[in-house]
Design a protein around this motif. Structure first.
Motif, PDB file in Angstrom:
ATOM      1  N   MET A 134     -65.790  91.070 -26.356  1.00 21.16           N
ATOM      2  CA  MET A 134     -65.307  92.439 -26.285  1.00 21.16           C
ATOM      3  C   MET A 134     -66.302  93.406 -26.926  1.00 21.16           C
ATOM      4  O   MET A 134     -66.455  94.516 -26.455  1.00 21.16           O
ATOM      5  CB  MET A 134     -63.943  92.550 -26.958  1.00 21.16           C
ATOM      6  CG  MET A 134     -62.774  92.036 -26.130  1.00 21.16           C
ATOM      7  SD  MET A 134     -62.618  92.759 -24.485  1.00 21.16           S
ATOM      8  CE  MET A 134     -62.348  94.460 -24.833  1.00 21.16           C
ATOM      9  N   ALA A 135     -66.932  92.983 -28.009  1.00 22.75           N
ATOM     10  CA  ALA A 135     -67.905  93.859 -28.663  1.00 22.75           C
ATOM     11  C   ALA A 135     -69.049  94.195 -27.714  1.00 22.75           C
ATOM     12  O   ALA A 135     -69.483  95.347 -27.645  1.00 22.75           O
ATOM     13  CB  ALA A 135     -68.439  93.209 -29.935  1.00 22.75           C
ATOM     14  N   ARG A 136     -69.509  93.222 -26.966  1.00 25.58           N
ATOM     15  CA  ARG A 136     -70.606  93.469 -26.017  1.00 25.58           C
ATOM     16  C   ARG A 136     -70.166  94.453 -24.939  1.00 25.58           C
ATOM     17  O   ARG A 136     -70.893  95.374 -24.578  1.00 25.58           O
ATOM     18  CB  ARG A 136     -71.061  92.171 -25.384  1.00 25.58           C
ATOM     19  CG  ARG A 136     -72.252  92.367 -24.468  1.00 25.58           C
ATOM     20  CD  ARG A 136     -72.767  91.082 -23.985  1.00 25.58           C
ATOM     21  NE  ARG A 136     -73.381  90.419 -25.130  1.00 25.58           N
ATOM     22  CZ  ARG A 136     -74.386  89.568 -25.041  1.00 25.58           C
ATOM     23  NH1 ARG A 136     -74.875  89.263 -23.868  1.00 25.58           N
ATOM     24  NH2 ARG A 136     -74.895  89.014 -26.104  1.00 25.58           N
ATOM     25  N   ILE A 137     -68.960  94.276 -24.421  1.00 27.24           N
ATOM     26  CA  ILE A 137     -68.448  95.192 -23.402  1.00 27.24           C
ATOM     27  C   ILE A 137     -68.300  96.596 -23.971  1.00 27.24           C
ATOM     28  O   ILE A 137     -68.611  97.585 -23.309  1.00 27.24           O
ATOM     29  CB  ILE A 137     -67.092  94.688 -22.855  1.00 27.24           C
ATOM     30  CG1 ILE A 137     -67.324  93.417 -22.036  1.00 27.24           C
ATOM     31  CG2 ILE A 137     -66.393  95.746 -22.019  1.00 27.24           C
ATOM     32  CD1 ILE A 137     -66.053  92.699 -21.647  1.00 27.24           C
ATOM     33  N   ALA A 138     -67.838  96.686 -25.230  1.00 24.43           N
ATOM     34  CA  ALA A 138     -67.647  97.986 -25.879  1.00 24.43           C
ATOM     35  C   ALA A 138     -68.965  98.617 -26.310  1.00 24.43           C
ATOM     36  O   ALA A 138     -69.016  99.806 -26.622  1.00 24.43           O
ATOM     37  CB  ALA A 138     -66.727  97.845 -27.076  1.00 24.43           C
ATOM     38  N   GLY A 139     -70.026  97.826 -26.342  1.00 25.71           N
ATOM     39  CA  GLY A 139     -71.329  98.360 -26.729  1.00 25.71           C
ATOM     40  C   GLY A 139     -71.467  98.592 -28.224  1.00 25.71           C
ATOM     41  O   GLY A 139     -72.177  99.503 -28.649  1.00 25.71           O
ATOM     42  N   VAL A 140     -70.778  97.757 -29.005  1.00 21.90           N
ATOM     43  CA  VAL A 140     -70.855  97.877 -30.461  1.00 21.90           C
ATOM     44  C   VAL A 140     -71.181  96.517 -31.053  1.00 21.90           C
ATOM     45  O   VAL A 140     -70.910  95.479 -30.436  1.00 21.90           O
ATOM     46  CB  VAL A 140     -69.528  98.405 -31.067  1.00 21.90           C
ATOM     47  CG1 VAL A 140     -69.209  99.798 -30.561  1.00 21.90           C
ATOM     48  CG2 VAL A 140     -68.375  97.466 -30.799  1.00 21.90           C
ATOM     49  N   PRO A 141     -71.753  96.475 -32.271  1.00 22.04           N
ATOM     50  CA  PRO A 141     -71.971  95.189 -32.930  1.00 22.04           C
ATOM     51  C   PRO A 141     -70.620  94.519 -33.216  1.00 22.04           C
ATOM     52  O   PRO A 141     -69.621  95.213 -33.438  1.00 22.04           O
ATOM     53  CB  PRO A 141     -72.677  95.555 -34.237  1.00 22.04           C
ATOM     54  CG  PRO A 141     -73.089  96.976 -34.107  1.00 22.04           C
ATOM     55  CD  PRO A 141     -72.253  97.600 -33.047  1.00 22.04           C
ATOM     56  N   PRO A 142     -70.562  93.192 -33.210  1.00 24.76           N
ATOM     57  CA  PRO A 142     -69.293  92.505 -33.452  1.00 24.76           C
ATOM     58  C   PRO A 142     -68.575  92.955 -34.731  1.00 24.76           C
ATOM     59  O   PRO A 142     -67.353  93.072 -34.748  1.00 24.76           O
ATOM     60  CB  PRO A 142     -69.682  91.033 -33.531  1.00 24.76           C
ATOM     61  CG  PRO A 142     -70.915  90.930 -32.684  1.00 24.76           C
ATOM     62  CD  PRO A 142     -71.639  92.241 -32.905  1.00 24.76           C
ATOM     63  N   ALA A 143     -69.314  93.252 -35.765  1.00 24.98           N
ATOM     64  CA  ALA A 143     -68.697  93.680 -37.025  1.00 24.98           C
ATOM     65  C   ALA A 143     -68.038  95.049 -36.905  1.00 24.98           C
ATOM     66  O   ALA A 143     -67.149  95.390 -37.684  1.00 24.98           O
ATOM     67  CB  ALA A 143     -69.742  93.706 -38.137  1.00 24.98           C
ATOM     68  N   ALA A 144     -68.448  95.862 -35.915  1.00 21.80           N
ATOM     69  CA  ALA A 144     -67.891  97.212 -35.738  1.00 21.80           C
ATOM     70  C   ALA A 144     -66.714  97.236 -34.777  1.00 21.80           C
ATOM     71  O   ALA A 144     -66.099  98.287 -34.594  1.00 21.80           O
ATOM     72  CB  ALA A 144     -68.985  98.156 -35.237  1.00 21.80           C
ATOM     73  N   LEU A 145     -66.364  96.084 -34.169  1.00 19.05           N
ATOM     74  CA  LEU A 145     -65.285  96.071 -33.184  1.00 19.05           C
ATOM     75  C   LEU A 145     -63.893  96.339 -33.774  1.00 19.05           C
ATOM     76  O   LEU A 145     -63.131  97.089 -33.174  1.00 19.05           O
ATOM     77  CB  LEU A 145     -65.273  94.760 -32.407  1.00 19.05           C
ATOM     78  CG  LEU A 145     -64.279  94.709 -31.247  1.00 19.05           C
ATOM     79  CD1 LEU A 145     -64.597  95.787 -30.209  1.00 19.05           C
ATOM     80  CD2 LEU A 145     -64.281  93.335 -30.619  1.00 19.05           C
ATOM     81  N   PRO A 146     -63.544  95.786 -34.938  1.00 16.15           N
ATOM     82  CA  PRO A 146     -62.204  96.069 -35.461  1.00 16.15           C
ATOM     83  C   PRO A 146     -61.980  97.576 -35.635  1.00 16.15           C
ATOM     84  O   PRO A 146     -62.789  98.275 -36.235  1.00 16.15           O
ATOM     85  CB  PRO A 146     -62.176  95.363 -36.810  1.00 16.15           C
ATOM     86  CG  PRO A 146     -63.185  94.265 -36.679  1.00 16.15           C
ATOM     87  CD  PRO A 146     -64.264  94.846 -35.802  1.00 16.15           C
TER      88      PRO A 146
END
Length: 84
Positions: free
Chosen positions: A1-13
């Motif tokens: 989901m982070a990749r789809i959202a275009g954010v680093p995994p740590a920034a997804l929450p």
């Protein structure tokens, strides 16, 4: 989901995602962001949308503005081209 959202995994929450009526990811809100903004729109057809009808009122909130713009500028499939 982070990749789809275009954010680093740590920034997804806390990241908010908004799709259009056809399921295309169209807007991303940053964690802790109080309201939706025009700059949250990810996929556009060009510059800022401007109404040519003076009787149309400006939406009172950012979410309504984004939803109206997504309806006005749907993602169009281009055979052999890039959709986004």
């Amino acid at each position: 989901m982070a990749r789809i959202a275009g954010v680093p995994p740590a920034a997804l929450p806390g990241t908010a995602l908004l799709s259009d009526r056809k399921g295309w990811l169209r807007a991303r809100g940053a964690p802790g962001q109080a309201a939706w903004r025009e700059s949250d729109l990810l996929c556009t057809a060009g510059g800022p949308r401007q109404s040519t009808d003076p009787s149309v009122e400006t939406p009172v909130d950012g979410l309504t503005a984004l939803l109206l713009r997504m309806d006005a500028e749907p993602v169009r499939f281009v055979k052999g081209g890039f959709i986004h």
